[in-house]
Scaffold this motif. Structure first.
Motif, PDB file in Angstrom:
ATOM      1  N   HIS A   1      -3.506   5.956  -4.127  1.00 16.38           N
ATOM      2  CA  HIS A   1      -3.082   7.261  -3.187  1.00 16.38           C
ATOM      3  C   HIS A   1      -3.347   7.702  -2.368  1.00 16.38           C
ATOM      4  CE1 HIS A   1      -7.082   4.647  -2.538  1.00 16.38           C
ATOM      5  NE2 HIS A   1      -7.025   5.520  -1.790  1.00 16.38           N
ATOM      6  N   ARG A   2      -2.764   6.845  -1.839  1.00 16.96           N
ATOM      7  CA  ARG A   2      -2.485   6.952   0.153  1.00 16.96           C
ATOM      8  C   ARG A   2      -1.186   5.922   0.752  1.00 16.96           C
ATOM      9  NH1 ARG A   2      -7.823   4.006   0.901  1.00 16.96           N
ATOM     10  NH2 ARG A   2      -6.932   1.513   1.331  1.00 16.96           N
ATOM     11  N   PRO A   3      -0.318   6.743   1.392  1.00 13.56           N
ATOM     12  CA  PRO A   3       0.122   5.125   1.451  1.00 13.56           C
ATOM     13  C   PRO A   3      -0.070   3.635   2.132  1.00 13.56           C
ATOM     14  CG  PRO A   3       1.176   7.065   3.269  1.00 13.56           C
ATOM     15  CD  PRO A   3      -0.436   7.214   2.662  1.00 13.56           C
ATOM     16  N   SER A   4       0.510   2.649   1.848  1.00 12.86           N
ATOM     17  CA  SER A   4       0.807   1.216   1.374  1.00 12.86           C
ATOM     18  C   SER A   4       0.393   0.631   3.042  1.00 12.86           C
ATOM     19  CB  SER A   4       1.401   0.248   1.129  1.00 12.86           C
ATOM     20  OG  SER A   4       1.584   0.629  -0.437  1.00 12.86           O
ATOM     21  N   PRO A   5      -0.170   0.907   3.742  1.00 13.96           N
ATOM     22  CA  PRO A   5      -0.595   0.262   5.026  1.00 13.96           C
ATOM     23  C   PRO A   5       0.875  -0.735   5.777  1.00 13.96           C
ATOM     24  CG  PRO A   5      -3.033   0.010   4.097  1.00 13.96           C
ATOM     25  CD  PRO A   5      -2.328   0.459   3.294  1.00 13.96           C
ATOM     26  N   GLU A   6       0.465  -0.251   7.111  1.00 15.59           N
ATOM     27  CA  GLU A   6       1.905  -1.000   7.568  1.00 15.59           C
ATOM     28  C   GLU A   6       1.128  -2.748   7.882  1.00 15.59           C
ATOM     29  OE1 GLU A   6       4.361  -2.530  11.361  1.00 15.59           O
ATOM     30  OE2 GLU A   6       3.207  -0.455  11.457  1.00 15.59           O
ATOM     31  N   GLY A   7       2.033  -3.534   7.254  1.00 21.21           N
ATOM     32  CA  GLY A   7       1.461  -5.062   7.138  1.00 21.21           C
ATOM     33  C   GLY A   7       0.671  -5.224   5.781  1.00 21.21           C
ATOM     34  N   ILE A   8       0.719  -5.098   4.771  1.00 18.84           N
ATOM     35  CA  ILE A   8      -0.031  -5.234   3.721  1.00 18.84           C
ATOM     36  C   ILE A   8       0.205  -5.535   2.560  1.00 18.84           C
ATOM     37  CG2 ILE A   8      -2.301  -4.428   2.035  1.00 18.84           C
ATOM     38  CD1 ILE A   8      -2.908  -5.111   4.787  1.00 18.84           C
ATOM     39  N   GLU A   9       0.863  -6.613   1.977  1.00 16.09           N
ATOM     40  CA  GLU A   9       1.987  -6.646   0.411  1.00 16.09           C
ATOM     41  C   GLU A   9       0.643  -5.932  -0.691  1.00 16.09           C
ATOM     42  OE1 GLU A   9       3.697 -10.376  -1.996  1.00 16.09           O
ATOM     43  OE2 GLU A   9       2.887 -10.562   0.298  1.00 16.09           O
ATOM     44  N   GLU A  10       0.401  -5.635  -1.413  1.00 19.01           N
ATOM     45  CA  GLU A  10       0.552  -5.248  -2.720  1.00 19.01           C
ATOM     46  C   GLU A  10       0.743  -6.336  -3.602  1.00 19.01           C
ATOM     47  OE1 GLU A  10       0.449  -0.538  -2.938  1.00 19.01           O
ATOM     48  OE2 GLU A  10      -1.166  -0.585  -1.424  1.00 19.01           O
ATOM     49  N   ILE A  11       0.397  -6.533  -4.907  1.00 16.60           N
ATOM     50  CA  ILE A  11       0.879  -7.424  -5.769  1.00 16.60           C
ATOM     51  C   ILE A  11       0.053  -6.650  -7.551  1.00 16.60           C
ATOM     52  CG2 ILE A  11       0.383  -9.322  -7.425  1.00 16.60           C
ATOM     53  CD1 ILE A  11      -0.120 -10.846  -4.566  1.00 16.60           C
ATOM     54  N   PRO A  12       1.017  -5.794  -8.212  1.00 19.27           N
ATOM     55  CA  PRO A  12       0.002  -5.151  -8.981  1.00 19.27           C
ATOM     56  C   PRO A  12      -0.197  -5.873  -9.969  1.00 19.27           C
ATOM     57  CG  PRO A  12       2.460  -4.458  -8.364  1.00 19.27           C
ATOM     58  CD  PRO A  12       2.228  -5.206  -7.475  1.00 19.27           C
ATOM     59  N   LEU A  13      -0.975  -4.772 -10.307  1.00 15.19           N
ATOM     60  CA  LEU A  13      -2.441  -5.823 -11.542  1.00 15.19           C
ATOM     61  C   LEU A  13      -2.001  -4.250 -12.750  1.00 15.19           C
ATOM     62  CD1 LEU A  13      -5.747  -6.449  -9.783  1.00 15.19           C
ATOM     63  CD2 LEU A  13      -3.207  -8.179 -10.870  1.00 15.19           C
ATOM     64  N   PHE A  14      -2.916  -3.352 -12.902  1.00 13.96           N
ATOM     65  CA  PHE A  14      -2.691  -2.229 -13.822  1.00 13.96           C
ATOM     66  C   PHE A  14      -3.688  -1.037 -14.023  1.00 13.96           C
ATOM     67  CE2 PHE A  14      -7.197  -4.515 -13.451  1.00 13.96           C
ATOM     68  CZ  PHE A  14      -8.137  -3.395 -12.957  1.00 13.96           C
ATOM     69  N   THR A  15      -2.943  -0.431 -15.025  1.00 12.08           N
ATOM     70  CA  THR A  15      -3.467   1.383 -14.327  1.00 12.08           C
ATOM     71  C   THR A  15      -4.421   1.892 -15.333  1.00 12.08           C
ATOM     72  OG1 THR A  15      -0.626   2.029 -14.070  1.00 12.08           O
ATOM     73  CG2 THR A  15      -2.094   3.856 -14.910  1.00 12.08           C
TER      74      THR A  15
ATOM     75  N   GLY B   1       3.209 -11.790   4.718  1.00 11.62           N
ATOM     76  CA  GLY B   1       3.288 -13.263   4.932  1.00 11.62           C
ATOM     77  C   GLY B   1       1.967 -14.488   5.210  1.00 11.62           C
ATOM     78  N   ARG B   2       0.888 -13.618   4.956  1.00 12.26           N
ATOM     79  CA  ARG B   2      -0.192 -14.716   5.112  1.00 12.26           C
ATOM     80  C   ARG B   2      -0.130 -15.646   4.301  1.00 12.26           C
ATOM     81  NH1 ARG B   2      -6.822 -13.903   5.268  1.00 12.26           N
ATOM     82  NH2 ARG B   2      -7.194 -16.049   5.545  1.00 12.26           N
ATOM     83  N   ARG B   3      -0.070 -16.687   3.797  1.00 12.85           N
ATOM     84  CA  ARG B   3       0.049 -18.265   3.091  1.00 12.85           C
ATOM     85  C   ARG B   3      -1.089 -18.037   2.591  1.00 12.85           C
ATOM     86  NH1 ARG B   3       3.623 -22.507   4.809  1.00 12.85           N
ATOM     87  NH2 ARG B   3       3.119 -24.050   2.481  1.00 12.85           N
ATOM     88  N   LEU B   4      -1.193 -18.140   1.414  1.00 10.56           N
ATOM     89  CA  LEU B   4      -3.246 -18.406   0.977  1.00 10.56           C
ATOM     90  C   LEU B   4      -3.092 -20.092   0.076  1.00 10.56           C
ATOM     91  CD1 LEU B   4      -3.259 -15.552  -2.049  1.00 10.56           C
ATOM     92  CD2 LEU B   4      -3.926 -15.646   0.632  1.00 10.56           C
ATOM     93  N   ASN B   5      -4.093 -20.491   0.304  1.00  5.00           N
ATOM     94  CA  ASN B   5      -4.921 -22.159  -0.031  1.00  5.00           C
ATOM     95  C   ASN B   5      -4.598 -21.917  -1.433  1.00  5.00           C
ATOM     96  OD1 ASN B   5      -6.921 -21.061  -1.097  1.00  5.00           O
ATOM     97  ND2 ASN B   5      -7.884 -21.135   0.400  1.00  5.00           N
ATOM     98  N   SER B   6      -4.920 -22.646  -1.552  1.00  9.17           N
ATOM     99  CA  SER B   6      -4.482 -23.353  -2.910  1.00  9.17           C
ATOM    100  C   SER B   6      -5.109 -22.476  -4.173  1.00  9.17           C
ATOM    101  CB  SER B   6      -4.442 -24.704  -3.956  1.00  9.17           C
ATOM    102  OG  SER B   6      -5.372 -25.318  -3.198  1.00  9.17           O
TER     103      SER B   6
END
Length: 295
Positions: free
Chosen positions: A145-159, A273-278
């Motif tokens: 509903h709005r442009p993705s903020p700069e520096g944010i990665e999106e992982i699609p889930l569902f509609t 770019g942020r690496r998540l823990n396990s």
């Protein structure tokens, strides 16, 4: 960067130097060197103290992020020393935090017996601010509903599609579809002002030339909203993907709207770019799996 942050918080060189445990002249020299390196003035000095200018505030903002990351590192090391997995900080909008996130965490708990997890509910704006400050590892919210903020990665889930929801046995429950006009005089149970979904509900009435309902119960969190619908003749408009379990158990009935309602896209969001823990990585994997299969 620590010195800039200290000046911003203290409001003067003297107080900042005291907080840092150094002399005021040493602090002044260090800030002068930083201004030489950046080739920009960073602090406005005056009779009433020291105030960061725009360039200084940019550095202070990044300094806060660095400080947050260092605190997270110390926290994660301490948790690991205690034999605990994590920590993992999850944010979700009311619908996500009240339905989808518990499904993911339930799966996690079947696999990991010693996790440290925090779930925070908030509006899209509140969660995004916390994500950018490293106070959240991941957030689940409505995107598109709005442009993705700069520096944010999106992982699609569902509609998800928005439909009318009523309790089982409600007089409207036998209808194949219903219009907003037919529901104008009903009592509506809806999320409070401030969230993206509430704004979309308001826009739906406006674009269809229908006055926003007068009889309104604003309910939060999501569990309270659901409980009111299940126990009253009130109606609500919600995303169907978040209420599949209640529909299967026969607690709620979904009724499609005659009016066109644009579907809502939901995604996991993280700092690019942020690496998540396990634990965070497994949360992502389970979320994608559940979104594809169960929902």
């Amino acid at each position: 960067m620590r010195y800039i942050l200290a000046i911003d918080r203290a409001g003067s060189f003297q107080k900042a130097a005291e907080a840092l445990g150094i002399s005021q002249p040493a602090l002044s020299v260090s800030i002068g060197r930083l201004e030489d390196v950046t080739r920009m003035r960073l602090v406005d000095r005056g009779r009433h103290g020291a105030i960061l200018n725009e360039a200084g505030r940019i550095l202070a903002r990044h300094a806060e992020s660095i400080e947050a990351v260092l605190l997270l590192a110390a926290r994660e090391l301490e948790i690991r020393r205690q034999g605990v997995e994590g920590p993992l900080h999850i944010g979700g909008t009311p619908l996500a935090a009240g339905s989808f996130v518990p499904l993911v965490i339930a799966r996690l708990l079947n696999e990991i017996t010693n996790p440290a997890i925090e779930v925070v509910e908030g509006t899209d704006e509140e969660l995004l601010e916390r994500l950018q400050k490293y106070q959240l590892d991941l957030m689940i919210s409505n995107v598109g509903h709005r442009p993705s903020p700069e520096g944010i990665e999106e992982i699609p889930l569902f509609t998800a599609r928005s439909v009318i929801f009523v309790r089982a046995g409600h007089p409207l429950g036998e209808l194949d579809e219903v219009s907003l006009k037919e529901l104008e005089q009903m009592t509506w149970i809806i999320p409070p002002r401030g969230g993206a979904f509430r704004r979309q509900i308001e826009a739906l009435f406006t674009t269809n030339g229908i006055s926003f309902p007068v009889n309104v119960v604003e309910a939060s969190p999501f569990s309270v909203l659901k409980a009111i619908i299940e126990r009253s003749d009130g109606v609500s408009i919600l995303s169907d993907e978040f209420l599949r379990d209640e529909i299967r158990r026969g607690l709620l009935k979904a009724i499609p709207l005659k009016e066109h309602v644009a579907p809502r896209q939901f995604a996991l969001q993280k700092l690019a770019g942020r690496r998540l823990n396990s634990l965070g990585q497994r949360f992502v994997e389970i979320s994608v799996e559940l979104a594809a299969k169960e929902l």
